[in-house]
Scaffold this motif. Structure first.
Motif, PDB file in Angstrom:
ATOM      1  N   LEU A 112      24.432  81.523   7.880  1.00 27.36           N
ATOM      2  CA  LEU A 112      24.449  80.119   7.500  1.00 27.36           C
ATOM      3  C   LEU A 112      24.308  79.997   5.986  1.00 27.36           C
ATOM      4  O   LEU A 112      23.431  80.618   5.379  1.00 27.36           O
ATOM      5  CB  LEU A 112      23.307  79.362   8.172  1.00 27.36           C
ATOM      6  CG  LEU A 112      23.395  79.261   9.702  1.00 27.36           C
ATOM      7  CD1 LEU A 112      22.089  78.720  10.264  1.00 27.36           C
ATOM      8  CD2 LEU A 112      24.564  78.379  10.123  1.00 27.36           C
ATOM      9  N   LEU A 113      25.186  79.183   5.397  1.00 29.56           N
ATOM     10  CA  LEU A 113      25.058  78.808   4.001  1.00 29.56           C
ATOM     11  C   LEU A 113      24.193  77.562   3.911  1.00 29.56           C
ATOM     12  O   LEU A 113      24.394  76.597   4.655  1.00 29.56           O
ATOM     13  CB  LEU A 113      26.423  78.487   3.392  1.00 29.56           C
ATOM     14  CG  LEU A 113      27.517  79.554   3.436  1.00 29.56           C
ATOM     15  CD1 LEU A 113      28.798  78.970   2.834  1.00 29.56           C
ATOM     16  CD2 LEU A 113      27.094  80.793   2.672  1.00 29.56           C
ATOM     17  N   GLY A 114      23.244  77.562   2.995  1.00 28.47           N
ATOM     18  CA  GLY A 114      22.470  76.365   2.705  1.00 28.47           C
ATOM     19  C   GLY A 114      22.961  75.753   1.406  1.00 28.47           C
ATOM     20  O   GLY A 114      23.104  76.452   0.407  1.00 28.47           O
ATOM     21  N   SER A 115      23.242  74.453   1.427  1.00 30.14           N
ATOM     22  CA  SER A 115      23.795  73.766   0.260  1.00 30.14           C
ATOM     23  C   SER A 115      23.089  72.436   0.030  1.00 30.14           C
ATOM     24  O   SER A 115      22.662  71.782   0.983  1.00 30.14           O
ATOM     25  CB  SER A 115      25.289  73.480   0.448  1.00 30.14           C
ATOM     26  OG  SER A 115      26.033  74.661   0.579  1.00 30.14           O
ATOM     27  N   VAL A 116      23.017  72.046  -1.231  1.00 28.88           N
ATOM     28  CA  VAL A 116      22.577  70.700  -1.592  1.00 28.88           C
ATOM     29  C   VAL A 116      23.757  69.984  -2.239  1.00 28.88           C
ATOM     30  O   VAL A 116      24.220  70.383  -3.314  1.00 28.88           O
ATOM     31  CB  VAL A 116      21.375  70.733  -2.556  1.00 28.88           C
ATOM     32  CG1 VAL A 116      21.011  69.314  -2.991  1.00 28.88           C
ATOM     33  CG2 VAL A 116      20.180  71.418  -1.914  1.00 28.88           C
ATOM     34  N   HIS A 117      24.266  68.962  -1.554  1.00 29.15           N
ATOM     35  CA  HIS A 117      25.329  68.113  -2.083  1.00 29.15           C
ATOM     36  C   HIS A 117      24.853  66.681  -2.307  1.00 29.15           C
ATOM     37  O   HIS A 117      25.595  65.878  -2.889  1.00 29.15           O
ATOM     38  CB  HIS A 117      26.524  68.059  -1.119  1.00 29.15           C
ATOM     39  CG  HIS A 117      27.243  69.354  -0.945  1.00 29.15           C
ATOM     40  ND1 HIS A 117      26.952  70.235   0.069  1.00 29.15           N
ATOM     41  CD2 HIS A 117      28.249  69.924  -1.662  1.00 29.15           C
ATOM     42  CE1 HIS A 117      27.761  71.290  -0.024  1.00 29.15           C
ATOM     43  NE2 HIS A 117      28.553  71.119  -1.059  1.00 29.15           N
ATOM     44  N   PHE A 118      23.645  66.372  -1.813  1.00 30.36           N
ATOM     45  CA  PHE A 118      23.135  65.006  -1.887  1.00 30.36           C
ATOM     46  C   PHE A 118      21.774  64.991  -2.574  1.00 30.36           C
ATOM     47  O   PHE A 118      20.901  65.803  -2.270  1.00 30.36           O
ATOM     48  CB  PHE A 118      22.988  64.411  -0.484  1.00 30.36           C
ATOM     49  CG  PHE A 118      24.300  64.021   0.141  1.00 30.36           C
ATOM     50  CD1 PHE A 118      24.716  62.696   0.145  1.00 30.36           C
ATOM     51  CD2 PHE A 118      25.122  64.983   0.721  1.00 30.36           C
ATOM     52  CE1 PHE A 118      25.932  62.346   0.721  1.00 30.36           C
ATOM     53  CE2 PHE A 118      26.334  64.636   1.294  1.00 30.36           C
ATOM     54  CZ  PHE A 118      26.746  63.307   1.288  1.00 30.36           C
ATOM     55  N   ILE A 119      21.610  64.060  -3.493  1.00 26.11           N
ATOM     56  CA  ILE A 119      20.299  63.722  -4.056  1.00 26.11           C
ATOM     57  C   ILE A 119      19.925  62.384  -3.444  1.00 26.11           C
ATOM     58  O   ILE A 119      20.561  61.362  -3.734  1.00 26.11           O
ATOM     59  CB  ILE A 119      20.345  63.642  -5.591  1.00 26.11           C
ATOM     60  CG1 ILE A 119      20.700  65.000  -6.189  1.00 26.11           C
ATOM     61  CG2 ILE A 119      19.004  63.158  -6.136  1.00 26.11           C
ATOM     62  CD1 ILE A 119      20.930  64.961  -7.697  1.00 26.11           C
ATOM     63  N   GLY A 120      18.928  62.410  -2.565  1.00 28.51           N
ATOM     64  CA  GLY A 120      18.689  61.229  -1.753  1.00 28.51           C
ATOM     65  C   GLY A 120      19.908  60.990  -0.881  1.00 28.51           C
ATOM     66  O   GLY A 120      20.320  61.866  -0.120  1.00 28.51           O
ATOM     67  N   ARG A 121      20.511  59.809  -1.000  1.00 29.51           N
ATOM     68  CA  ARG A 121      21.720  59.491  -0.225  1.00 29.51           C
ATOM     69  C   ARG A 121      22.991  59.557  -1.087  1.00 29.51           C
ATOM     70  O   ARG A 121      24.056  59.154  -0.626  1.00 29.51           O
ATOM     71  CB  ARG A 121      21.590  58.087   0.387  1.00 29.51           C
ATOM     72  CG  ARG A 121      20.406  57.936   1.364  1.00 29.51           C
ATOM     73  CD  ARG A 121      20.548  58.860   2.546  1.00 29.51           C
ATOM     74  NE  ARG A 121      19.453  58.764   3.487  1.00 29.51           N
ATOM     75  CZ  ARG A 121      19.501  58.055   4.617  1.00 29.51           C
ATOM     76  NH1 ARG A 121      20.590  57.382   4.926  1.00 29.51           N
ATOM     77  NH2 ARG A 121      18.469  58.025   5.431  1.00 29.51           N
ATOM     78  N   TRP A 122      22.865  60.059  -2.297  1.00 30.13           N
ATOM     79  CA  TRP A 122      23.995  60.090  -3.227  1.00 30.13           C
ATOM     80  C   TRP A 122      24.687  61.451  -3.190  1.00 30.13           C
ATOM     81  O   TRP A 122      24.081  62.471  -3.513  1.00 30.13           O
ATOM     82  CB  TRP A 122      23.501  59.796  -4.650  1.00 30.13           C
ATOM     83  CG  TRP A 122      24.528  59.970  -5.728  1.00 30.13           C
ATOM     84  CD1 TRP A 122      25.819  59.552  -5.707  1.00 30.13           C
ATOM     85  CD2 TRP A 122      24.327  60.617  -6.989  1.00 30.13           C
ATOM     86  NE1 TRP A 122      26.451  59.884  -6.889  1.00 30.13           N
ATOM     87  CE2 TRP A 122      25.556  60.537  -7.693  1.00 30.13           C
ATOM     88  CE3 TRP A 122      23.229  61.231  -7.596  1.00 30.13           C
ATOM     89  CZ2 TRP A 122      25.711  61.071  -8.970  1.00 30.13           C
ATOM     90  CZ3 TRP A 122      23.379  61.755  -8.866  1.00 30.13           C
ATOM     91  CH2 TRP A 122      24.617  61.665  -9.539  1.00 30.13           C
ATOM     92  N   GLY A 123      25.951  61.468  -2.790  1.00 30.12           N
ATOM     93  CA  GLY A 123      26.750  62.684  -2.841  1.00 30.12           C
ATOM     94  C   GLY A 123      27.225  62.908  -4.270  1.00 30.12           C
ATOM     95  O   GLY A 123      28.271  62.403  -4.682  1.00 30.12           O
ATOM     96  N   PHE A 124      26.460  63.685  -5.016  1.00 28.47           N
ATOM     97  CA  PHE A 124      26.645  63.755  -6.468  1.00 28.47           C
ATOM     98  C   PHE A 124      27.923  64.476  -6.893  1.00 28.47           C
ATOM     99  O   PHE A 124      28.339  64.380  -8.050  1.00 28.47           O
ATOM    100  CB  PHE A 124      25.428  64.426  -7.128  1.00 28.47           C
ATOM    101  CG  PHE A 124      25.228  65.864  -6.733  1.00 28.47           C
ATOM    102  CD1 PHE A 124      25.950  66.878  -7.332  1.00 28.47           C
ATOM    103  CD2 PHE A 124      24.311  66.202  -5.744  1.00 28.47           C
ATOM    104  CE1 PHE A 124      25.771  68.207  -6.963  1.00 28.47           C
ATOM    105  CE2 PHE A 124      24.127  67.518  -5.375  1.00 28.47           C
ATOM    106  CZ  PHE A 124      24.864  68.524  -5.981  1.00 28.47           C
ATOM    107  N   ASP A 125      28.554  65.225  -5.977  1.00 29.83           N
ATOM    108  CA  ASP A 125      29.770  65.958  -6.335  1.00 29.83           C
ATOM    109  C   ASP A 125      31.041  65.252  -5.851  1.00 29.83           C
ATOM    110  O   ASP A 125      32.112  65.854  -5.804  1.00 29.83           O
ATOM    111  CB  ASP A 125      29.717  67.381  -5.770  1.00 29.83           C
ATOM    112  CG  ASP A 125      29.615  67.431  -4.251  1.00 29.83           C
ATOM    113  OD1 ASP A 125      29.102  66.466  -3.652  1.00 29.83           O
ATOM    114  OD2 ASP A 125      30.047  68.434  -3.653  1.00 29.83           O
ATOM    115  N   ASP A 126      30.927  63.962  -5.547  1.00 27.27           N
ATOM    116  CA  ASP A 126      32.049  63.213  -4.971  1.00 27.27           C
ATOM    117  C   ASP A 126      32.978  62.623  -6.030  1.00 27.27           C
ATOM    118  O   ASP A 126      34.012  62.073  -5.698  1.00 27.27           O
ATOM    119  CB  ASP A 126      31.509  62.096  -4.079  1.00 27.27           C
ATOM    120  CG  ASP A 126      32.558  61.515  -3.145  1.00 27.27           C
ATOM    121  OD1 ASP A 126      33.528  62.233  -2.825  1.00 27.27           O
ATOM    122  OD2 ASP A 126      32.417  60.347  -2.743  1.00 27.27           O
TER     123      ASP A 126
END
Length: 278
Positions: A112-126
Protein backbone atom coordinates in the motif's frame (compact mmCIF):
# COMPACT_ATOMS: atom_id res chain seq x y z
CA UNK A 1 19.31 -0.40 -13.65
CA UNK A 2 15.96 0.07 -11.94
CA UNK A 3 13.64 -2.77 -12.89
CA UNK A 4 10.68 -2.12 -10.56
CA UNK A 5 7.98 0.54 -10.92
CA UNK A 6 5.63 0.52 -7.94
CA UNK A 7 3.33 3.48 -8.60
CA UNK A 8 0.99 3.43 -11.61
CA UNK A 9 -2.54 4.50 -12.52
CA UNK A 10 -4.88 3.42 -15.30
CA UNK A 11 -8.04 4.37 -17.16
CA UNK A 12 -9.94 3.07 -14.12
CA UNK A 13 -9.28 6.41 -12.40
CA UNK A 14 -7.85 9.46 -14.17
CA UNK A 15 -5.22 7.65 -16.22
CA UNK A 16 -5.38 6.89 -19.94
CA UNK A 17 -4.56 3.23 -20.53
CA UNK A 18 -5.80 -0.19 -19.46
CA UNK A 19 -3.86 -2.43 -17.06
CA UNK A 20 -2.99 -4.68 -20.02
CA UNK A 21 -1.50 -1.76 -21.96
CA UNK A 22 0.50 -0.65 -18.93
CA UNK A 23 1.86 -4.16 -18.53
CA UNK A 24 2.86 -4.38 -22.19
CA UNK A 25 4.80 -1.14 -21.75
CA UNK A 26 6.55 -2.59 -18.71
CA UNK A 27 7.58 -5.64 -20.75
CA UNK A 28 8.95 -3.46 -23.55
CA UNK A 29 10.93 -1.33 -21.10
CA UNK A 30 12.56 -4.30 -19.41
CA UNK A 31 10.90 -4.11 -16.00
CA UNK A 32 10.93 -7.20 -13.81
CA UNK A 33 8.26 -5.95 -11.41
CA UNK A 34 5.26 -3.76 -12.17
CA UNK A 35 3.15 -2.57 -9.28
CA UNK A 36 -0.42 -1.57 -9.97
CA UNK A 37 -1.42 1.03 -7.38
CA UNK A 38 -4.72 2.54 -8.44
CA UNK A 39 -6.30 5.17 -6.21
CA UNK A 40 -8.65 4.06 -3.48
CA UNK A 41 -12.05 5.80 -3.60
CA UNK A 42 -12.34 8.81 -1.30
CA UNK A 43 -15.41 9.64 0.80
CA UNK A 44 -17.58 12.58 -0.18
CA UNK A 45 -16.31 15.87 1.15
CA UNK A 46 -12.75 15.26 -0.02
CA UNK A 47 -13.35 16.41 -3.56
CA UNK A 48 -11.40 17.61 -6.56
CA UNK A 49 -12.67 20.15 -9.05
CA UNK A 50 -12.09 17.51 -11.74
CA UNK A 51 -13.50 14.60 -9.77
CA UNK A 52 -13.23 10.97 -10.92
CA UNK A 53 -14.73 9.25 -7.85
CA UNK A 54 -17.80 7.73 -9.50
CA UNK A 55 -15.87 6.36 -12.46
CA UNK A 56 -13.25 4.87 -10.13
CA UNK A 57 -15.86 3.22 -7.92
CA UNK A 58 -17.59 1.65 -10.92
CA UNK A 59 -14.30 0.48 -12.43
CA UNK A 60 -12.60 -1.07 -9.41
CA UNK A 61 -14.10 -4.59 -9.70
CA UNK A 62 -12.94 -4.85 -13.33
CA UNK A 63 -9.59 -3.33 -12.39
CA UNK A 64 -8.98 -5.91 -9.65
CA UNK A 65 -9.92 -8.75 -11.99
CA UNK A 66 -7.65 -7.50 -14.74
CA UNK A 67 -4.66 -6.94 -12.46
CA UNK A 68 -5.00 -10.33 -10.79
CA UNK A 69 -5.23 -12.00 -14.22
CA UNK A 70 -1.99 -10.28 -15.25
CA UNK A 71 -0.41 -11.31 -11.96
CA UNK A 72 -1.32 -14.95 -12.61
CA UNK A 73 0.10 -14.99 -16.14
CA UNK A 74 3.49 -13.27 -16.14
CA UNK A 75 5.19 -12.78 -19.51
CA UNK A 76 8.75 -12.59 -20.73
CA UNK A 77 9.91 -9.05 -21.38
CA UNK A 78 13.08 -7.39 -22.63
CA UNK A 79 15.07 -8.35 -19.52
CA UNK A 80 13.19 -11.43 -18.30
CA UNK A 81 9.85 -12.31 -16.78
CA UNK A 82 7.95 -9.28 -15.47
CA UNK A 83 5.90 -10.07 -12.39
CA UNK A 84 2.88 -8.04 -11.32
CA UNK A 85 2.21 -6.80 -7.79
CA UNK A 86 -1.23 -5.69 -6.64
CA UNK A 87 -1.12 -2.50 -4.62
CA UNK A 88 -3.22 0.57 -4.04
CA UNK A 89 -2.61 4.25 -3.32
CA UNK A 90 -4.46 5.33 -0.19
CA UNK A 91 -5.20 8.94 0.71
CA UNK A 92 -4.54 10.05 4.26
CA UNK A 93 -7.62 12.11 5.10
CA UNK A 94 -8.09 14.32 8.13
CA UNK A 95 -10.41 12.68 10.64
CA UNK A 96 -11.07 9.59 8.51
CA UNK A 97 -8.61 7.03 9.89
CA UNK A 98 -11.27 4.35 10.32
CA UNK A 99 -12.40 4.78 6.70
CA UNK A 100 -8.83 4.47 5.44
CA UNK A 101 -8.05 1.52 7.68
CA UNK A 102 -11.08 -0.36 6.32
CA UNK A 103 -10.01 0.41 2.74
CA UNK A 104 -6.55 -1.00 3.48
CA UNK A 105 -8.15 -4.31 4.45
CA UNK A 106 -10.60 -4.44 1.54
CA UNK A 107 -8.42 -6.68 -0.66
CA UNK A 108 -5.41 -8.94 -0.40
CA UNK A 109 -2.90 -6.29 -1.43
CA UNK A 110 0.80 -6.87 -1.90
CA UNK A 111 1.58 -3.36 -0.71
CA UNK A 112 0.00 0.00 0.00
CA UNK A 113 1.16 3.49 -0.89
CA UNK A 114 0.34 6.18 1.65
CA UNK A 115 -0.23 9.65 0.20
CA UNK A 116 -1.30 13.09 1.34
CA UNK A 117 -3.22 14.99 -1.34
CA UNK A 118 -5.53 16.93 0.97
CA UNK A 119 -4.89 19.56 3.64
CA UNK A 120 -8.12 19.47 5.55
CA UNK A 121 -10.70 19.25 2.75
CA UNK A 122 -8.54 21.06 0.17
CA UNK A 123 -7.04 18.97 -2.63
CA UNK A 124 -3.90 21.07 -2.91
CA UNK A 125 -2.58 19.41 -6.09
CA UNK A 126 -5.76 20.00 -8.12
CA UNK A 127 -4.52 23.18 -9.82
CA UNK A 128 -2.07 26.07 -9.62
CA UNK A 129 -4.54 28.95 -9.40
CA UNK A 130 -4.98 29.00 -5.62
CA UNK A 131 -1.25 28.73 -5.03
CA UNK A 132 -0.57 31.74 -7.25
CA UNK A 133 -2.17 34.05 -4.69
CA UNK A 134 -0.21 32.85 -1.66
CA UNK A 135 2.58 34.81 -0.01
CA UNK A 136 5.73 33.03 1.19
CA UNK A 137 4.27 32.93 4.70
CA UNK A 138 0.99 31.47 3.46
CA UNK A 139 2.86 28.81 1.47
CA UNK A 140 4.90 27.91 4.54
CA UNK A 141 1.75 27.46 6.61
CA UNK A 142 0.57 24.92 4.00
CA UNK A 143 3.93 23.13 4.04
CA UNK A 144 3.75 22.80 7.81
CA UNK A 145 0.17 21.47 7.63
CA UNK A 146 1.17 19.01 4.90
CA UNK A 147 4.07 17.52 6.83
CA UNK A 148 2.00 17.33 10.00
CA UNK A 149 -0.48 15.21 8.04
CA UNK A 150 2.35 13.28 6.35
CA UNK A 151 3.87 12.27 9.69
CA UNK A 152 0.42 11.28 11.02
CA UNK A 153 0.00 9.10 7.93
CA UNK A 154 3.32 7.41 8.68
CA UNK A 155 2.62 6.93 12.38
CA UNK A 156 -0.64 5.15 11.54
CA UNK A 157 1.48 2.23 10.23
CA UNK A 158 -1.19 1.35 7.69
CA UNK A 159 1.10 1.62 4.66
CA UNK A 160 4.31 0.25 3.18
CA UNK A 161 5.59 3.11 1.02
CA UNK A 162 5.35 6.87 1.50
CA UNK A 163 4.53 8.18 -1.97
CA UNK A 164 5.93 11.41 -3.52
CA UNK A 165 7.11 12.78 -0.15
CA UNK A 166 7.23 16.45 -1.11
CA UNK A 167 4.24 16.57 -3.46
CA UNK A 168 3.30 19.82 -1.71
CA UNK A 169 5.95 21.65 -3.80
CA UNK A 170 4.14 20.93 -7.07
CA UNK A 171 2.94 24.52 -7.69
CA UNK A 172 5.34 26.52 -5.46
CA UNK A 173 8.77 24.97 -5.85
CA UNK A 174 10.77 28.20 -5.33
CA UNK A 175 8.91 29.02 -2.12
CA UNK A 176 9.30 25.42 -1.00
CA UNK A 177 13.07 25.54 -1.28
CA UNK A 178 13.18 28.79 0.69
CA UNK A 179 11.24 27.00 3.43
CA UNK A 180 13.43 23.89 3.24
CA UNK A 181 16.57 25.96 3.89
CA UNK A 182 15.33 26.85 7.39
CA UNK A 183 16.58 24.89 10.40
CA UNK A 184 13.07 24.23 11.71
CA UNK A 185 12.07 22.75 8.36
CA UNK A 186 15.05 20.40 8.37
CA UNK A 187 14.01 19.21 11.83
CA UNK A 188 10.44 18.65 10.60
CA UNK A 189 11.66 16.51 7.71
CA UNK A 190 14.15 14.63 9.87
CA UNK A 191 11.49 13.74 12.43
CA UNK A 192 9.08 12.55 9.73
CA UNK A 193 11.72 10.39 8.06
CA UNK A 194 12.72 8.92 11.42
CA UNK A 195 9.08 7.93 11.95
CA UNK A 196 9.09 6.43 8.46
CA UNK A 197 12.10 4.29 9.26
CA UNK A 198 10.64 3.21 12.60
CA UNK A 199 7.37 2.22 10.89
CA UNK A 200 9.22 -0.20 8.58
CA UNK A 201 8.21 1.76 5.50
CA UNK A 202 10.19 2.91 2.48
CA UNK A 203 10.41 6.36 0.95
CA UNK A 204 9.36 6.66 -2.66
CA UNK A 205 11.71 8.30 -5.16
CA UNK A 206 9.53 9.37 -8.06
CA UNK A 207 10.17 10.77 -11.51
CA UNK A 208 6.63 12.18 -11.64
CA UNK A 209 7.79 15.61 -10.51
CA UNK A 210 9.85 15.93 -13.68
CA UNK A 211 6.57 15.94 -15.61
CA UNK A 212 4.87 18.41 -13.25
CA UNK A 213 5.18 22.20 -12.90
CA UNK A 214 7.87 21.85 -10.21
CA UNK A 215 10.12 20.09 -12.77
CA UNK A 216 12.13 18.16 -10.19
CA UNK A 217 12.26 14.68 -8.74
CA UNK A 218 10.21 13.82 -5.66
CA UNK A 219 11.75 14.20 -3.09
CA UNK A 220 14.22 17.10 -3.00
CA UNK A 221 17.91 16.56 -2.09
CA UNK A 222 17.42 17.36 1.62
CA UNK A 223 15.11 14.36 1.96
CA UNK A 224 17.61 12.18 0.13
CA UNK A 225 20.54 13.14 2.34
CA UNK A 226 18.53 12.67 5.53
CA UNK A 227 17.15 9.35 4.29
CA UNK A 228 20.70 8.17 3.59
CA UNK A 229 21.79 9.30 7.04
CA UNK A 230 18.93 7.29 8.57
CA UNK A 231 19.60 4.23 6.33
CA UNK A 232 15.99 4.50 5.18
CA UNK A 233 14.84 2.06 2.47
CA UNK A 234 13.74 3.64 -0.79
CA UNK A 235 11.43 2.51 -3.58
CA UNK A 236 11.22 3.71 -7.18
CA UNK A 237 8.19 4.94 -9.07
CA UNK A 238 7.03 6.78 -12.15
CA UNK A 239 3.47 7.53 -10.96
CA UNK A 240 2.58 6.69 -14.55
CA UNK A 241 -0.87 7.68 -15.80
CA UNK A 242 -0.34 6.21 -19.25
CA UNK A 243 1.80 3.52 -20.85
CA UNK A 244 4.37 6.04 -22.12
CA UNK A 245 5.18 7.07 -18.54
CA UNK A 246 6.06 3.58 -17.27
CA UNK A 247 9.67 3.67 -15.97
CA UNK A 248 9.88 7.35 -16.96
CA UNK A 249 13.41 8.77 -16.52
CA UNK A 250 14.52 5.77 -14.46
CA UNK A 251 18.14 6.25 -15.57
CA UNK A 252 17.99 9.70 -14.01
CA UNK A 253 16.35 8.33 -10.85
CA UNK A 254 19.09 5.73 -10.50
CA UNK A 255 21.82 8.33 -10.89
CA UNK A 256 20.08 10.62 -8.39
CA UNK A 257 19.76 7.87 -5.78
CA UNK A 258 23.32 6.63 -6.25
CA UNK A 259 24.54 10.17 -5.72
CA UNK A 260 23.32 9.90 -2.13
CA UNK A 261 24.83 6.45 -1.60
CA UNK A 262 21.81 4.27 -2.28
CA UNK A 263 22.44 0.95 -4.04
CA UNK A 264 19.28 -1.01 -3.14
CA UNK A 265 15.57 -0.41 -3.44
CA UNK A 266 12.63 -1.90 -1.56
CA UNK A 267 9.72 -3.85 -2.98
CA UNK A 268 6.86 -5.35 -1.03
CA UNK A 269 4.95 -8.58 -1.56
CA UNK A 270 2.15 -9.41 0.85
CA UNK A 271 3.53 -6.63 3.01
CA UNK A 272 7.00 -8.12 3.32
CA UNK A 273 9.93 -5.98 2.26
CA UNK A 274 12.69 -7.26 -0.02
CA UNK A 275 15.74 -5.17 -0.92
CA UNK A 276 17.00 -5.45 -4.49
CA UNK A 277 20.14 -3.98 -6.08
CA UNK A 278 19.92 -1.44 -8.86
Amino acid sequence: MITSDLHTHTCCSHGRDTPAAMYEAALAKGLLLLGFSEHSPRPYGFDYLHEYREHLTRSLPDYERDVLELKAASKEGANGVCRVLYGMEMDWLDGRTAYTSAACRACDFDYLLGSVHFIGRWGFDDGALTWAGFSQEECEARYHAYFTAWEAMIVSRLFNIAAHPDLIKIFSVEQFHIWLAKADSRETIYNALTALRDAGMSMEISSAGLRKPCREIYPAPLFMSLAAELALPVSFASDAHNADDIAFSFDRLASYARGFGFSQHAVFEKGRMTLLPF
